[in-house]
Design a protein around this motif. Structure first.
Motif, short mmCIF file in Angstrom:
data_model
loop_
_atom_site.label_atom_id
_atom_site.label_comp_id
_atom_site.label_asym_id
_atom_site.label_seq_id
_atom_site.Cartn_x
_atom_site.Cartn_y
_atom_site.Cartn_z
N PRO A 1 -2.14 -1.46 -11.31
CA PRO A 1 -3.22 -2.33 -10.83
C PRO A 1 -3.15 -2.49 -9.31
O PRO A 1 -2.07 -2.41 -8.71
N TYR A 2 -4.28 -2.71 -8.69
CA TYR A 2 -4.41 -2.93 -7.25
C TYR A 2 -4.00 -1.71 -6.43
O TYR A 2 -3.69 -1.82 -5.24
N SER A 3 -3.97 -0.54 -7.07
CA SER A 3 -3.60 0.67 -6.33
C SER A 3 -4.85 1.29 -5.73
O SER A 3 -5.98 1.00 -6.11
N GLY A 4 -4.65 2.19 -4.75
CA GLY A 4 -5.76 2.86 -4.08
C GLY A 4 -5.49 4.35 -3.97
O GLY A 4 -4.82 4.94 -4.82
N PRO A 5 -5.98 4.97 -2.93
CA PRO A 5 -5.72 6.41 -2.74
C PRO A 5 -4.28 6.66 -2.32
O PRO A 5 -3.54 5.74 -1.94
N THR A 6 -3.87 7.90 -2.39
CA THR A 6 -2.47 8.26 -2.09
C THR A 6 -2.09 7.94 -0.64
O THR A 6 -0.94 7.58 -0.37
N ARG A 7 -3.03 8.02 0.25
CA ARG A 7 -2.71 7.78 1.66
C ARG A 7 -2.35 6.31 1.92
O ARG A 7 -1.80 5.98 2.98
N ALA A 8 -2.65 5.41 0.96
CA ALA A 8 -2.40 3.98 1.16
C ALA A 8 -1.15 3.50 0.43
O ALA A 8 -0.91 2.29 0.34
N ILE A 9 -0.31 4.43 -0.10
CA ILE A 9 0.87 4.02 -0.86
C ILE A 9 1.85 3.30 0.07
O ILE A 9 2.22 3.82 1.13
N THR A 10 2.27 2.11 -0.33
CA THR A 10 3.28 1.36 0.42
C THR A 10 4.63 1.50 -0.28
O THR A 10 4.72 1.99 -1.42
N ALA A 11 5.67 1.04 0.40
CA ALA A 11 7.01 1.14 -0.17
C ALA A 11 7.13 0.36 -1.49
O ALA A 11 7.68 0.88 -2.47
N PRO A 12 6.64 -0.89 -1.58
CA PRO A 12 6.71 -1.59 -2.88
C PRO A 12 5.93 -0.87 -3.98
O PRO A 12 6.36 -0.83 -5.14
N GLN A 13 4.76 -0.31 -3.63
CA GLN A 13 3.98 0.40 -4.64
C GLN A 13 4.71 1.66 -5.10
O GLN A 13 4.68 2.01 -6.28
N TRP A 14 5.35 2.33 -4.17
CA TRP A 14 6.08 3.54 -4.54
C TRP A 14 7.23 3.20 -5.51
O TRP A 14 7.48 3.93 -6.46
N THR B 1 -6.47 7.42 -7.00
CA THR B 1 -7.90 7.70 -6.89
C THR B 1 -8.21 8.27 -5.52
O THR B 1 -7.45 8.05 -4.55
N ASP B 2 -9.30 9.03 -5.44
CA ASP B 2 -9.79 9.51 -4.15
C ASP B 2 -10.83 8.56 -3.56
O ASP B 2 -10.86 8.35 -2.36
N LEU B 3 -11.68 8.03 -4.42
CA LEU B 3 -12.73 7.14 -3.92
C LEU B 3 -13.24 6.25 -5.05
O LEU B 3 -13.15 6.59 -6.22
N ASP B 4 -13.76 5.09 -4.64
CA ASP B 4 -14.39 4.15 -5.56
C ASP B 4 -15.90 4.29 -5.44
O ASP B 4 -16.43 4.41 -4.34
N ALA B 5 -16.57 4.25 -6.58
CA ALA B 5 -18.02 4.34 -6.61
C ALA B 5 -18.58 3.03 -7.17
O ALA B 5 -18.61 2.83 -8.38
N GLU B 6 -18.97 2.11 -6.28
CA GLU B 6 -19.52 0.83 -6.74
C GLU B 6 -20.90 1.02 -7.35
O GLU B 6 -21.28 0.35 -8.30
N ASP B 7 -21.68 1.92 -6.79
CA ASP B 7 -22.98 2.27 -7.37
C ASP B 7 -23.28 3.71 -6.98
O ASP B 7 -22.50 4.36 -6.27
#
Length: 733
Positions: free
Chosen positions: A204-217, A233-239
């Motif tokens: 939960p609360y994860s994003g793309p690979t470029r945004a990985i932080t040490a706690p998430q890792w 994920t690569d991208l979010d599609a809200e609509d």
């Protein structure tokens, strides 16, 4: 049976001996203990454990952590994940070296998070079916348990399931054991709902690979250790209007967070660009993420899902019960305060008789009956208060010794003008019937052997019998030994819970109880009923109900004050209230047919007792339970504020009740503490009594040890009031 004292013994007048009930009387024994079932305390303990388990599970699922929690702040990037941050969104950390992969060109792995949801999941599935597309649903285990049919539909329609934790926990904020538990519980929930496990997971609360932080890792590594392939994920599609796919037709993992319309727009856009929408494993060329769960896992998963749904239903029921308890309590307070105010207004208006009444040429003679069993500690104070009465008419005092073994009869016989009737121990009802049979007069005043009358009490009781429609009069019972916490709590209860209610009962013509401590009756009315019944342990309630059903009015005289010795310990209080409550339940059952009689007494009285003496005490534990639960899993301030508001309402009502009774408002300082010990004791008594009654166990009479509160204390305010009279707070009489 023998009679001693200055009065002569005479047989009962012809036709005036009360009819005996076929049921044997309930004997009183000082050392007897409740004969109710002991095993129900074990059942109660088991029930409390189940309740605790249900609340813990529900709190874990919904309140301890949950989707309403804010996303974690940005953290420092992990050096270990540097290579992965430049790679694809599907990450494998199960081997020695982390690797990542991206879907091939013109391929989109369409994913959905946080479901299944009964509102949008069916719509999304319908839209996917219309476009012939497949997707991966990263589901929350607690929602799978809540809606297993949606999880089964996802699988049946060819889509894929992924692990999104059990309670949507932020894996950067929980210890390792909690993370593993989140993963395991979700797998169990999936096994129970679909018979499958999954190898895919998304924190939960994860994003793309470029945004990985040490706690998430670190959290991703823990999930990988549980056998999961991590999907970011690569991208979010809200609509459908902001779908920015990678350049040159590269593949991607797309997370949808929009509505059915958004899904339709995205799929149409993908189709227009020549993309295909598939599951994650199909996109990267892997076998299905689904694995068949073993039989044990399916069983445990089904049990988990059932337990969660049961706990949620149970908590919902508790919330409604708490609301009902609060509404009943506040409604009762408001309703009875208004009626008590009306009663006090009528009393001040002087509508009550002050003289002997119609048909009385002077003060009518009165017989005072004192049933006594082992009352040596207080019988002398009781008789002294009767001898010192200011009533101008003839007063006959009968003490019926019910087989005492402590010299009660000898102490009573030492008073001139007092007749003592000795009889074998047969119970309070039998002692009262003996006194009624030997009484010389039509008007009877009954009191217990631990009670002290004020000088004017007999006269104030008798004058209400001037109305020929009145068959009985309830006096005002006050606690004499109110120095300790238990005594003060009972004092407040007597004033607020008993005497305030009786004011309203008189107006509603549905008096439930003329207390054994102080009451006046017409002898002819009692004889018509066959005397005092031994069918219940609450003979005073049983008798009062029978009088009301027979058409007699029963009224309340708040100025007829009697001081009683209340139990001085929690154990003694428990015994007394257990007997009272059990006897009241017996009386309610005995007179249950009153609800269908033309006399409105049954519907009013039994309805009131059912709501406020049975249902409300059964709901009362819910209030405490939910208060503790809310403090443990949520912000405690609303609970504390609600509790403080409730206490303030009680304080205001208590102040008014004490004012009506001529008592000092300073007694209210201990009322807040009553919420933590005394109230729980009272509702536990009701629960035990109800269980005992439902199991069909017949409880024996068990007496309360007397402390001799009024003996040798002639200088105390209590006895001073009893000997010199007491000015009424409402009428000044």
């Amino acid at each position: 049976m023998t009679s001693t004292g200055s009065g002569r013994t005479r047989p009962p007048p012809p036709g005036r001996s009360p009819r005996r009930r076929p049921r044997p009387p309930v004997a009183r024994t000082a050392a007897s203990t409740p004969s109710g079932p002991r095993g129900h305390w074990f059942l109660f303990a088991v029930g409390m454990l189940l309740v605790a388990a249900a609340l813990t599970l529900d709190g874990y699922v919904t309140d301890v952590v949950g989707e309403t929690r804010p996303a974690p702040p940005a953290g420092v990037p992990s050096a270990e994940s540097a290579e992965i941050r430049r790679g694809g969104p599907v990450v494998n950390i199960t081997g020695g070296r982390p690797t990542s992969v991206r879907p091939p060109g013109r391929t989109v792995a369409l994913t959905f998070d946080d479901g299944p949801d009964p509102a949008w999941t069916p719509q999304v599935l319908d839209e996917l079916a219309r476009h012939g597309a497949k997707a991966t649903f990263f589901v929350v285990g607690s929602k799978v348990a809540r809606h297993p049919e949606l999880a089964r539909r996802i699988v049946a329609e060819g889509h894929e399931l992924g692990n999104h934790t059990f309670s949507h926990a932020d894996l950067t904020q929980v210890p390792g054991w909690r993370l593993r538990l989140e993963s395991s519980l979700t797998q169990r929930a999936l096994a129970g709902a679909t018979g499958l496990h999954t190898t895919l997971a998304r924190p939960p609360y994860s994003g793309p690979t470029r945004a990985i932080t040490a706690p998430q890792w670190a959290g991703m590594k823990e999930l990988a250790a549980e056998g999961h392939l991590i999907v970011l994920t690569d991208l979010d599609a809200e609509d459908g209007s902001d779908l920015d796919l990678p350049a040159k037709g590269a593949g991607a993992v797309v997370t949808m967070r929009g509505t059915r319309l958004a899904v339709d727009l995205v799929l149409e856009d993908l189709e227009g660009r020549g993309y295909r929408a598939v599951t994650v494993t199909e996109a990267i060329g892997m076998p299905s993420a689904h694995r068949r769960a073993g039989g044990v896992d399916r069983f445990l998963g089904s049990a988990l899902n059932l337990a969660q749904r049961a706990s949620e239903t149970f908590v919902d029921v508790l919330r409604w019960a708490m609301f009902t308890a609060g509404a009943l309590t506040l409604g009762r307070f408001g309703f009875f305060i208004v009626l008590a105010a009306v009663h006090a207004h009528r009393t001040r208006g002087g509508t009550r008789p002050k003289g002997p009444g119609r048909g009385w040429s002077g003060p009518p003679p009165v017989t005072v009956i004192v049933p006594a069993y082992n009352e040596a500690a207080g019988i002398q104070a009781t008789i002294r208060s009767l001898v010192a009465t200011s009533y101008p008419g003839d007063v006959e005092i009968l003490v019926v010794d019910d087989g005492s073994t402590d010299g009660t009869a000898d102490l009573a016989a030492g008073f001139p003008g007092v007749r003592v009737i000795r009889r074998p121990n047969g119970g309070k009802s039998a002692a009262l019937n003996t006194g009624i049979a030997h009484a010389s007069h039509e008007l009877l005043v009954l009191l217990d052997g631990d009670t002290v009358f004020e000088r004017a009490t007999i006269g104030r009781l008798v004058r209400r019998l001037a109305d020929p429609a009145v068959g009985a009069v309830s006096g005002n019972t006050k606690v004499g030994n109110r120095r300790g916490a238990i005594g003060r709590w009972q004092h407040i209860e007597y004033v607020i819970g008993f005497n305030l209610d009786r004011r309203a009962f008189e107006l509603l013509d549905c008096m439930a109880t003329v207390p054994g401590a102080v009451g006046a009756f017409r002898r002819s009315a009692l004889e018509a009923l066959g005397g005092v019944s031994a069918d219940t342990l609450a003979e005073d309630t049983d008798l009062t109900m029978a009088l009301c059903r027979a058409g007699w009015r029963v009224v309340y005289e708040e100025n007829a004050v009697a001081w009683t010795e209340a139990p001085a310990s929690l154990g003694q209080l428990w015994k007394q209230r257990y007997r009272w409550c059990y006897g009241t339940l017996q009386a309610m059952w005995k007179h249950r047919h009153a609800v269908v009689e033309r006399n409105p007494f049954g519907r009013r009285c039994l309805g009131y007792l059912s709501l406020f003496h049975v249902l409300l005490p059964l709901l009362a534990p819910v209030v405490d339970l939910m208060a503790v639960y809310s403090i443990a899993v949520d912000d405690p301030l609303p609970v504390v504020a609600a509790w403080a508001g409730f206490v303030l309402v009680q304080m205001a009502i208590g102040w008014y009740a004490l004012l009506l009774d001529g008592e000092r408002a300073s007694a209210l300082w201990i009322l807040p503490l009553q919420q933590f010990v005394y109230r729980q004791l009272m509702y536990l008594v009701v629960i035990q009594s109800l269980v005992t009654a439902l199991l069909g166990v017949r409880l024996r009479w068990h007496g309360v040890r007397r402390e001799g509160t009024f003996n040798g204390q002639g200088g105390t305010p209590v006895l001073a009031a009893a000997q010199t009279g007491r000015r009424s707070a409402t009428t000044g009489r």
